[in-house]
Design an enzyme around this catalytic site. Structure first.
Site, PDB file in Angstrom:
ATOM      1  N   GLU A 150       0.848  -1.204   0.000  1.00 46.67           N
ATOM      2  CA  GLU A 150       0.000   0.000   0.000  1.00 46.67           C
ATOM      3  C   GLU A 150       0.881   1.252   0.000  1.00 46.67           C
ATOM      4  O   GLU A 150       1.841   1.319   0.774  1.00 46.67           O
ATOM      5  CB  GLU A 150      -0.904   0.015   1.247  1.00 46.67           C
ATOM      6  CG  GLU A 150      -2.009   1.042   1.148  1.00 46.67           C
ATOM      7  CD  GLU A 150      -2.997   0.938   2.311  1.00 46.67           C
ATOM      8  OE1 GLU A 150      -4.197   1.182   2.092  1.00 46.67           O
ATOM      9  OE2 GLU A 150      -2.570   0.620   3.431  1.00 46.67           O
ATOM     10  N   ASN A 169      -3.478  -6.984   4.373  1.00 46.07           N
ATOM     11  CA  ASN A 169      -3.401  -7.965   3.293  1.00 46.07           C
ATOM     12  C   ASN A 169      -4.447  -9.059   3.522  1.00 46.07           C
ATOM     13  O   ASN A 169      -4.576  -9.581   4.626  1.00 46.07           O
ATOM     14  CB  ASN A 169      -2.016  -8.605   3.256  1.00 46.07           C
ATOM     15  CG  ASN A 169      -0.905  -7.577   3.266  1.00 46.07           C
ATOM     16  OD1 ASN A 169      -0.888  -6.658   2.460  1.00 46.07           O
ATOM     17  ND2 ASN A 169       0.022  -7.734   4.193  1.00 46.07           N
ATOM     18  N   GLU A 213     -10.105   3.523   5.804  1.00 46.34           N
ATOM     19  CA  GLU A 213      -9.451   3.759   7.088  1.00 46.34           C
ATOM     20  C   GLU A 213     -10.388   4.307   8.159  1.00 46.34           C
ATOM     21  O   GLU A 213     -10.304   3.924   9.326  1.00 46.34           O
ATOM     22  CB  GLU A 213      -8.246   4.680   6.892  1.00 46.34           C
ATOM     23  CG  GLU A 213      -7.211   4.148   5.919  1.00 46.34           C
ATOM     24  CD  GLU A 213      -6.666   2.768   6.289  1.00 46.34           C
ATOM     25  OE1 GLU A 213      -6.876   2.317   7.434  1.00 46.34           O
ATOM     26  OE2 GLU A 213      -6.034   2.139   5.420  1.00 46.34           O
ATOM     27  N   HIS A 263      -8.950  -3.389  13.919  1.00 52.25           N
ATOM     28  CA  HIS A 263      -8.933  -2.477  12.775  1.00 52.25           C
ATOM     29  C   HIS A 263      -8.621  -3.243  11.492  1.00 52.25           C
ATOM     30  O   HIS A 263      -9.332  -3.115  10.490  1.00 52.25           O
ATOM     31  CB  HIS A 263      -7.887  -1.378  13.026  1.00 52.25           C
ATOM     32  CG  HIS A 263      -7.712  -0.412  11.911  1.00 52.25           C
ATOM     33  ND1 HIS A 263      -8.156   0.892  11.980  1.00 52.25           N
ATOM     34  CD2 HIS A 263      -7.110  -0.521  10.699  1.00 52.25           C
ATOM     35  CE1 HIS A 263      -7.854   1.523  10.853  1.00 52.25           C
ATOM     36  NE2 HIS A 263      -7.210   0.678  10.066  1.00 52.25           N
ATOM     37  N   GLU A 264      -7.552  -4.032  11.525  1.00 56.04           N
ATOM     38  CA  GLU A 264      -7.171  -4.776  10.323  1.00 56.04           C
ATOM     39  C   GLU A 264      -8.224  -5.821   9.963  1.00 56.04           C
ATOM     40  O   GLU A 264      -8.475  -6.071   8.775  1.00 56.04           O
ATOM     41  CB  GLU A 264      -5.797  -5.427  10.510  1.00 56.04           C
ATOM     42  CG  GLU A 264      -4.678  -4.472  10.869  1.00 56.04           C
ATOM     43  CD  GLU A 264      -4.589  -3.268   9.947  1.00 56.04           C
ATOM     44  OE1 GLU A 264      -4.801  -3.441   8.728  1.00 56.04           O
ATOM     45  OE2 GLU A 264      -4.319  -2.165  10.440  1.00 56.04           O
ATOM     46  N   GLY A 283       1.518   0.708  11.362  1.00 54.19           N
ATOM     47  CA  GLY A 283       1.129  -0.119  12.495  1.00 54.19           C
ATOM     48  C   GLY A 283       0.832  -1.537  12.043  1.00 54.19           C
ATOM     49  O   GLY A 283       1.228  -2.505  12.691  1.00 54.19           O
ATOM     50  N   ALA A 284       0.124  -1.651  10.913  1.00 52.94           N
ATOM     51  CA  ALA A 284      -0.228  -2.955  10.371  1.00 52.94           C
ATOM     52  C   ALA A 284      -0.757  -2.750   8.960  1.00 52.94           C
ATOM     53  O   ALA A 284      -0.981  -1.627   8.519  1.00 52.94           O
ATOM     54  CB  ALA A 284      -1.276  -3.650  11.244  1.00 52.94           C
TER      55      ALA A 284
END
Length: 859
Positions: free
Chosen positions: A132, A270, A323, A300-301, A266-267
């Site tokens: 990204e 994928n 986001e 969040h991910e 942070g992460a």
């Protein structure tokens, strides 16, 4: 190697022409020859796609060291003049096309593309990809834009002892004894930027939940810090909540979470192969607030698996749809599905504070941002895209009703699965379930910039009751903002002192809508003026909420500690901090509030935030002639609270860091030295590796340890984390030589890794000896444009932001004039101009706040 800057216009043309069917990608990761900056791997990409009409041309994105061969529909493509800036031009397309590209690709050490890391302890090699916003082209040839989805099938050749992980499960492995080829199942349709490969001798633990195979991975040297029980528990709770509320099951089969070294963000979400920064593996004691943030990041991910991966933005104008939604959803699921039930307090304290700062910079932009190219989009990974957008979504959910909001999401995910969308698609779903017209709301909140200020204005009668009461909404006045009054749904809370319990309790609450510059609140006429009045009680809207004079006095005289609930305390702290930043409250008054009330703060996240903000206030908002007294007061209170805290508690750890940051006197420096030797003992305080490095860095910044001493510390902790801490400590040494060495690493040394650069930048600028840095003001503006053009995006941004001269002795009118002159140039890239203008705005704010603080000192 810098990558080409894809424009929105070019992406639209390509998307209108093409429909991509599939990628079949072979990667050979066994090539370890060459210099560290030139180590390569080989890629073979077979790409099938259709064109709307035959005879047209397009271009394929690839950033390679070399292209060995390229064919289109079996015919060779001339790549003799290959230039990464132009990719590979494909001419005379058929209706159905097959492209095969053989290329040699470069590993990176910047956290972009295929990052290669060598563990300094055991020399093991660890790889992972980070794509990204558009770095898939660094690993395989592709149409590198989010709206050209396809299926992906990876085949990876690697050393026999390595683990290899991708988006899909492994379907087969062929092994010749020294190396192996791992074949992965074909993915569902996804965008290139969420494909992933992770490879190396990773340690791993597995579990299952609700039919989903779960994996946790980390370096072998971090196995003891993986904490699978806690991380799996959060993962399972997240799946339970999202399955119950999103209406569509998790779409990507297995779910692996991998903690990888030198990760820039942070992460990264994928699909089925989420990568995390190793900061979330704790090498020492951390507070519960850090664990809560890790849990928030996991959730969040996971939210991205639906919003972002299953349903994807068409272009980066709608980056916020990814986001903001994931930020809001993680807080909602965390508050309702995990042990962190105070997640909305953390949201108010962390996300909203971030958003408020970002929204007052000249670079502020609409939540639904204009992103004409990828480089602009990369600078929009900011407090507007994440935090303001999430705050507005929270408000929208309150406006339409949370259940209707979730019902709209269920329809949205079902209708647009595996496709691309725009903001209009989401609003249409929300209007359908709620019955509300969201056109005006969208225009007011998503297409405008800036933050409104809401303050109470009232008169009192002789008995102390409100004779009149209005809420006054002030539109933002900053140059870059949109001067608009917005619709709000908010609550007014009235808090009074209860002598029986010695607490401030809410004795009244009025909830209302306002959409005008002035709104009369008849319900409060005749009501006694409370000790504390909060005009955004329960944090329902996004605004700067101002406190009246009596409320500020109540907080300053100990009332903030008397608020029993964490959310109103967070809002009170936030209001006073924002008034300090806006030069309405002197910095010395904020320090006094922290010194008087912080020790009673029970929420560890709030405590850590307010002590960090106090240090920031002293560094750039306080009158420099008074700042030493402020540091002394904060250090004394930190030391007192440190020794008074429960042994081994989170608060004890928070206070030791506050002391290390604020200690300036010779007496306090001596205590830091004694902490390092064990001569000063705090019961229950464990000096683990991480805390010891914090102490070493505090000693270095005060000139109490030299390079040899730092090297000795590195022998105690030779890990890569130890190397980074040592690099920062060396840069903190208050000598011209140390600063010159750190500057060279940050802006001149080619081939350094992203984390080595960040470590040097972290130690370069510190207010303790900012006089050493005055000579770097002109130097910064002389070189930063060249740094921007010659470094990759991550390294360039780290230098531009981290080295901007905003230290005590450099945040001056002279520095401001130099920044103004630099920004007057007409040859600056838009993204560089934006980042420098943010630093310029910080100087303007600092000068105004210092003026207020100076005037308070002479009043």
């Amino acid at each position: 190697m810098a990558v080409p800057n894809l424009t929105r216009d070019d992406a639209r043309v390509r998307a209108a022409l093409l429909e991509v069917e599939s990628y079949d990608i072979d990667l050979d990761l066994t090539d370890g020859q060459g210099n560290p900056s030139e180590i390569t791997f080989r890629a073979r990409t077979t790409l099938r796609f259709s064109a709307q009409t035959s005879g047209r041309s397009t271009f394929l994105d690839v950033v390679a060291q070399s292209i060995e061969s390229a064919t289109l529909n079996g015919e060779p493509v001339d790549v003799s003049g290959y230039d990464p800036e132009n990719g590979i031009v494909l001419e005379n397309l058929a209706l159905e096309n097959t492209v095969v590209i053989e290329s040699t690709m470069l590993y990176t050490n910047t956290g972009e593309g295929m990052h290669r890391f060598v563990d300094p302890v055991d020399s093991e090699v660890y790889l992972y990809t980070q794509f990204e916003a558009s770095d898939a082209k660094r690993v395989y040839a592709c149409f590198d834009q989010p709206d050209l989805k396809a299926t992906f099938t990876f085949h990876v050749t690697a050393p026999q002892s390595w683990e290899v992980i991708s988006n899909s499960p492994v379907t087969a492995t062929t092994d010749d004894g020294s190396q192996k080829t791992v074949h992965f199942g074909t993915t569902v349709r996804i965008s290139p930027y969420i494909t992933a490969i992770v490879a190396g001798p990773y340690y791993h633990v597995h579990d299952t939940h609700d039919g989903i195979e779960l994996g946790l991975y980390c370096r072998k040297g971090f196995a003891e810090y993986l904490e699978p029980e806690e991380n799996f528990a959060t993962t399972k709770q997240g799946f339970d909540w999202y399955h119950a509320n999103f209406g569509v099951r998790y779409p990507f089969g297995k779910y692996d979470q991998l903690f990888v070294p030198e990760f820039n963000a942070g992460a990264m979400e994928n699909a089925g192969c989420v990568t995390f920064n190793e900061i979330y593996l704790f090498r020492g004691k951390v507070t519960e607030a850090r664990r809560e943030r890790r849990g928030s990041t996991i959730l969040h991910e996971m939210a991205h698996m639906w919003f972002g991966d299953l349903v994807t933005m068409r272009w980066f104008d709608d980056l916020w749809l990814n986001e903001s939604f994931a930020t809001y959803a993680s807080a909602l699921s965390q508050a309702n599905g995990t042990r962190w039930t105070d997640a909305w307090t953390t949201f108010a304290n962390v996300e909203k504070t971030w958003a408020y700062r970002q929204d007052q910079l000249p670079s502020t932009h609409p939540i639904a941002a204009d992103a004409p190219d990828v480089q602009t989009a990369e600078t929009n990974f900011d407090g507007i895209t994440y935090a303001k957008g999430a705050s507005v979504l929270k408000q929208l959910a309150a406006y339409v009703g949370v259940e209707d909001f979730l019902a709209a999401l269920r329809e949205y995910f079902t209708e647009h699965a595996y496709a691309n969308t725009t903001l209009a698609d989401l609003l249409r779903a929300l209007e359908k379930t709620s019955g509300r017209d969201l056109g005006t709301w969208s225009t007011s909140w998503l297409e405008t910039t800036g933050i409104n200020t809401i303050r109470p204005e009232f008169t009192l009668d002789s008995a102390g009751h409100y004779a009149s009461f209005e809420l006054v909404q002030q539109a933002p006045t900053e140059v870059a903002t949109t001067n608009v009054v917005r619709p709000h749904r908010l609550a007014i809370g009235l808090y009074n002192h209860d002598p029986a319990t010695s607490t401030l309790v809410r004795t009244g609450r009025v909830e209302l809508d306002l959409d005008a510059a002035r709104t009369t609140v008849e319900e409060l006429v005749g009501v006694s003026q409370p000790d504390l009045l909060m005009v955004n009680d329960d944090d329902l809207t996004y605004c700067k909420a101002r406190l009246d004079e009596r409320s500020v006095k109540t907080l300053r005289t100990g009332g903030i500690a008397e608020l029993a609930e964490s959310l109103p305390r967070a809002l009170a702290w936030s209001s006073v901090w924002d008034m300090t930043r806006d030069a309405e409250v002197p910095a010395r008054d904020y320090i006094a509030l922290v010194v008087a009330g912080a020790a009673a703060e029970t929420n560890i996240g709030l405590l850590q935030s307010i002590t960090r903000q106090a240090l920031r206030a002293l560094e750039i908002y306080a009158d420099p002639s008074w700042a030493p007294a402020g540091y002394q007061a904060l250090a004394e209170e930190s030391l007192r609270a440190l020794n008074a805290s429960e042994p081994g508690s989170d608060h004890q750890l928070a206070w030791v860091h506050a002391f290390l940051g604020s200690a300036r006197s010779a007496e306090h420096a001596e205590i830091i030295k004694q902490l390092s030797t064990g001569a000063y003992v705090v019961e229950g305080l464990a000096i683990d590796n991480e805390l010891r490095w914090s102490i070493v860095q505090a000693l270095a910044s005060r000139g109490l340890i030299d390079a040899d001493g730092i090297s000795a510390e590195l022998e105690r902790d030779p890990s890569d984390a130890g190397h980074r801490h040592a690099d920062t400590a060396r840069a903190l040494i208050p000598t011209a030589e140390a600063k010159a060495a750190a500057w060279k690493i940050a802006v001149e040394d080619a081939g350094i890794s992203n984390f080595v650069q960040k470590a040097a930048v972290a130690g370069f600028g510190t207010s303790i000896h900012s006089e050493l840095l005055t000579g770097y003001v002109e130097k910064y503006f002389d070189v930063i444009a060249d740094v921007w053009s010659s470094r990759s995006g991550e390294l360039a941004q780290t230098a531009v932001v981290g080295l901007f001269p905003l230290w005590s002795s450099t945040a001056t009118e002279a520095t401001l004039a130099t920044a103004d002159a630099f920004l007057a140039r007409t040859d600056l890239p838009a993204a560089l101009r934006r980042l420098v203008s943010e630093g310029q705005a910080d100087i303007v704010r600092a000068l105004a706040a210092r003026k207020t603080d100076t005037e308070a000192g002479t009043a």
